[in-house]
Design a protein around this motif. Structure first.
Motif, mmCIF file in Angstrom:
data_model
loop_
_atom_site.group_PDB
_atom_site.id
_atom_site.type_symbol
_atom_site.label_atom_id
_atom_site.label_comp_id
_atom_site.label_asym_id
_atom_site.label_seq_id
_atom_site.Cartn_x
_atom_site.Cartn_y
_atom_site.Cartn_z
ATOM 1 N N ARG A 4 0.864 -1.191 0.000
ATOM 2 C CA ARG A 4 0.000 0.000 0.000
ATOM 3 C C ARG A 4 0.895 1.235 0.000
ATOM 4 O O ARG A 4 1.095 1.894 1.018
ATOM 5 N N LEU A 5 1.481 1.521 -1.174
ATOM 6 C CA LEU A 5 2.473 2.589 -1.276
ATOM 7 C C LEU A 5 1.856 3.854 -1.863
ATOM 8 O O LEU A 5 1.094 3.793 -2.835
ATOM 9 N N PRO A 6 2.211 5.008 -1.313
ATOM 10 C CA PRO A 6 1.766 6.275 -1.901
ATOM 11 C C PRO A 6 2.524 6.545 -3.201
ATOM 12 O O PRO A 6 3.572 5.946 -3.457
ATOM 13 N N PRO A 7 2.042 7.467 -4.022
ATOM 14 C CA PRO A 7 2.765 7.829 -5.263
ATOM 15 C C PRO A 7 4.150 8.383 -4.940
ATOM 16 O O PRO A 7 4.333 9.112 -3.964
ATOM 17 N N LEU A 8 5.114 8.047 -5.782
ATOM 18 C CA LEU A 8 6.499 8.458 -5.548
ATOM 19 C C LEU A 8 6.643 9.975 -5.564
ATOM 20 O O LEU A 8 7.368 10.546 -4.735
ATOM 21 N N ASN A 9 5.981 10.659 -6.496
ATOM 22 C CA ASN A 9 6.102 12.113 -6.562
ATOM 23 C C ASN A 9 5.587 12.778 -5.292
ATOM 24 O O ASN A 9 6.131 13.802 -4.843
ATOM 25 N N ALA A 10 4.544 12.214 -4.702
ATOM 26 C CA ALA A 10 4.018 12.767 -3.459
ATOM 27 C C ALA A 10 5.022 12.583 -2.323
ATOM 28 O O ALA A 10 5.210 13.479 -1.492
ATOM 29 N N LEU A 11 5.687 11.435 -2.289
ATOM 30 C CA LEU A 11 6.698 11.203 -1.264
ATOM 31 C C LEU A 11 7.885 12.149 -1.433
ATOM 32 O O LEU A 11 8.439 12.655 -0.455
ATOM 33 N N HIS A 47 -4.190 10.284 0.992
ATOM 34 C CA HIS A 47 -3.896 8.861 0.828
ATOM 35 C C HIS A 47 -3.699 8.187 2.185
ATOM 36 O O HIS A 47 -4.165 7.059 2.397
ATOM 37 N N LEU A 48 -3.011 8.883 3.106
ATOM 38 C CA LEU A 48 -2.717 8.312 4.427
ATOM 39 C C LEU A 48 -3.852 8.520 5.422
ATOM 40 O O LEU A 48 -3.940 7.791 6.427
ATOM 41 N N GLY A 49 -4.687 9.514 5.157
ATOM 42 C CA GLY A 49 -5.733 9.848 6.117
ATOM 43 C C GLY A 49 -5.172 10.541 7.343
ATOM 44 O O GLY A 49 -5.774 10.472 8.432
ATOM 45 N N VAL A 73 10.809 8.072 5.359
ATOM 46 C CA VAL A 73 10.662 8.417 3.939
ATOM 47 C C VAL A 73 11.996 8.886 3.378
ATOM 48 O O VAL A 73 12.392 8.503 2.266
ATOM 49 N N ARG A 74 12.709 9.722 4.151
ATOM 50 C CA ARG A 74 14.025 10.204 3.699
ATOM 51 C C ARG A 74 14.973 9.030 3.461
ATOM 52 O O ARG A 74 15.648 8.961 2.422
ATOM 53 N N ASP A 75 15.029 8.090 4.397
ATOM 54 C CA ASP A 75 15.927 6.945 4.256
ATOM 55 C C ASP A 75 15.517 6.074 3.066
ATOM 56 O O ASP A 75 16.375 5.553 2.336
ATOM 57 N N ALA A 76 14.205 5.919 2.862
ATOM 58 C CA ALA A 76 13.732 5.097 1.739
ATOM 59 C C ALA A 76 14.116 5.726 0.401
ATOM 60 O O ALA A 76 14.558 5.034 -0.525
ATOM 61 N N LEU A 77 13.967 7.050 0.283
ATOM 62 C CA LEU A 77 14.347 7.732 -0.956
ATOM 63 C C LEU A 77 15.858 7.684 -1.160
ATOM 64 O O LEU A 77 16.328 7.554 -2.299
ATOM 65 N N ASP A 78 16.625 7.790 -0.079
ATOM 66 C CA ASP A 78 18.081 7.672 -0.197
ATOM 67 C C ASP A 78 18.468 6.299 -0.715
ATOM 68 O O ASP A 78 19.347 6.168 -1.574
ATOM 69 N N GLN A 79 17.822 5.253 -0.202
ATOM 70 C CA GLN A 79 18.123 3.894 -0.651
ATOM 71 C C GLN A 79 17.734 3.699 -2.113
ATOM 72 O O GLN A 79 18.436 3.035 -2.873
ATOM 73 N N LEU A 80 16.622 4.294 -2.505
ATOM 74 C CA LEU A 80 16.196 4.208 -3.903
ATOM 75 C C LEU A 80 17.189 4.911 -4.811
ATOM 76 O O LEU A 80 17.519 4.429 -5.905
ATOM 77 N N ASP A 81 17.711 6.056 -4.367
ATOM 78 C CA ASP A 81 18.718 6.793 -5.125
ATOM 79 C C ASP A 81 20.003 5.980 -5.255
ATOM 80 O O ASP A 81 20.608 5.911 -6.338
ATOM 81 N N ILE A 82 20.424 5.350 -4.157
ATOM 82 C CA ILE A 82 21.635 4.520 -4.184
ATOM 83 C C ILE A 82 21.461 3.341 -5.139
ATOM 84 O O ILE A 82 22.349 3.023 -5.940
ATOM 85 N N ALA A 83 20.298 2.695 -5.058
ATOM 86 C CA ALA A 83 20.035 1.537 -5.928
ATOM 87 C C ALA A 83 20.021 1.944 -7.403
ATOM 88 O O ALA A 83 20.555 1.234 -8.272
ATOM 89 N N THR A 84 19.425 3.104 -7.690
ATOM 90 C CA THR A 84 19.348 3.581 -9.079
ATOM 91 C C THR A 84 20.733 3.918 -9.620
ATOM 92 O O THR A 84 21.085 3.537 -10.748
ATOM 93 N N ASN A 85 21.533 4.640 -8.825
ATOM 94 C CA ASN A 85 22.891 4.986 -9.257
ATOM 95 C C ASN A 85 23.749 3.756 -9.450
ATOM 96 O O ASN A 85 24.573 3.691 -10.369
ATOM 97 N N SER A 86 23.560 2.763 -8.592
ATOM 98 C CA SER A 86 24.313 1.517 -8.723
ATOM 99 C C SER A 86 23.960 0.794 -10.017
ATOM 100 O O SER A 86 24.833 0.266 -10.720
ATOM 101 N N LEU A 87 22.662 0.792 -10.336
ATOM 102 C CA LEU A 87 22.213 0.142 -11.567
ATOM 103 C C LEU A 87 22.758 0.860 -12.796
ATOM 104 O O LEU A 87 23.245 0.236 -13.742
#
Length: 297
Positions: A4-11, A47-49, A73-87
């Motif tokens: 149950r994830l919110p939209p990425l742009n909103a995050l 979305h979260l109520g 949320v900050r840590d999750a976006l940082d991890q997503l950034d790290i994963a993307t750069n690694s790829l």
């Protein structure tokens, strides 16, 4: 179980606004308007109520729920950034599979490939030389060099070079057969044919008609299934072939082949770089495209 994830742009809007405690500075960072950030945050709250911000007259504060949510949320976006750069970093090296016609590969691409390898030593080019067109959804192919009119739907297509046809022969053939110095002299010589041509403009019949030459039987002479085979026979001194300007520039520059007459026919086919619409954003594909364009300029 479905997430149950919110939209990425909103995050992203929430994280930037929470870090700056300002919709205006968040908008500047994300290159959007302040209204867009406010809209994304409001959508996330719906979305979260839950309310994530306290909107004061001249300030913005996080609610207790917002303070609890922000670091995760900050840590999750940082991890997503790290994963993307690694790829993306991984995509800057390894195998690049290029689909290309056998003749274009043999006559143009392969002789130049060492220059690309020297510039990009971490990329290993794999040549898949087939007459059939690669299916980017099905085949293990990253990009292609195609010969045609550039009309391939739902693909990224970029023109590489045009093509002209003109008679060529090997120097030792000309030494043995001086009568070929005039177009009318072709009637006394062996014409080499590529019978897998994609356009009438690539045939001896078309060139002879364009040059207003009569008395030459254009049906006679050895016929080959691929252009590079006809060119090899020409290099061996077996006769006169119609050369593609897009494929034999090196042979002309080095003198291995000689252009006989200043009469050429423009083909309605050209060479094109092709990949999937999203593929052009990949590093390996982009640098190969750039190299092709520089080599063909």
């Amino acid at each position: 179980m479905a997430r149950r994830l919110p939209p990425l742009n909103a995050l992203r809007a929430f994280e930037a606004a929470a870090r700056h405690l300002s919709f205006t500075r968040a908008a500047d960072e994300l290159f959007v308007t302040q209204a867009a950030v406010s809209h994304q945050v409001k959508a996330l709250e719906e979305h979260l109520g839950l309310k994530l911000f306290k909107r004061l007259n001249r300030a913005l504060m996080l609610t207790d729920e917002g303070q609890h949510y922000f670091p995760d949320v900050r840590d999750a976006l940082d991890q997503l950034d790290i994963a993307t750069n690694s790829l993306l970093k991984a995509d800057s090296s390894g195998v690049l599979t290029v689909s290309v016609m056998p003749s274009f590969a043999s006559l143009w691409l392969v002789p130049r490939l060492q220059q690309f390898t020297q510039q990009h030593p971490d990329i290993d080019v794999r040549i898949a030389a087939y007459d059939s067109l690669a299916d980017f959804d099905r085949d293990d192919v990253d990009c292609a060099i195609r010969y045609g009119k550039g009309k391939w739907d739902n693909l990224y297509v970029e023109h590489i070079m045009d093509d002209e046809m003109f008679p060529v022969c090997a120097p030792h053939y000309l030494e043995r057969n001086p009568s070929v110095i005039t177009p009318n002299g072709l009637q006394h010589h062996t014409l080499l044919h590529d019978y897998a041509v994609l356009s009438e403009a690539e045939t001896w019949a078309y060139w002879l008609k364009h040059a207003n030459i009569t008395g030459v039987d254009h049906t006679r002479g050895p016929k080959f299934s691929h252009t590079h085979m006809a060119m090899q026979a020409c290099l061996s001194g077996e006769g006169i072939a119609l050369g593609h300007s897009s494929m034999i520039s090196s042979e002309l520059q080095t003198g291995r082949l000689l252009r006989l007459f200043n009469i050429s026919v423009s083909s309605d086919m050209s060479a094109y770089f092709v990949c999937s619409q999203n593929g052009i954003e990949r590093f390996k594909i982009k640098v190969f495209r750039d190299w092709l364009l520089s080599e063909s300029a």
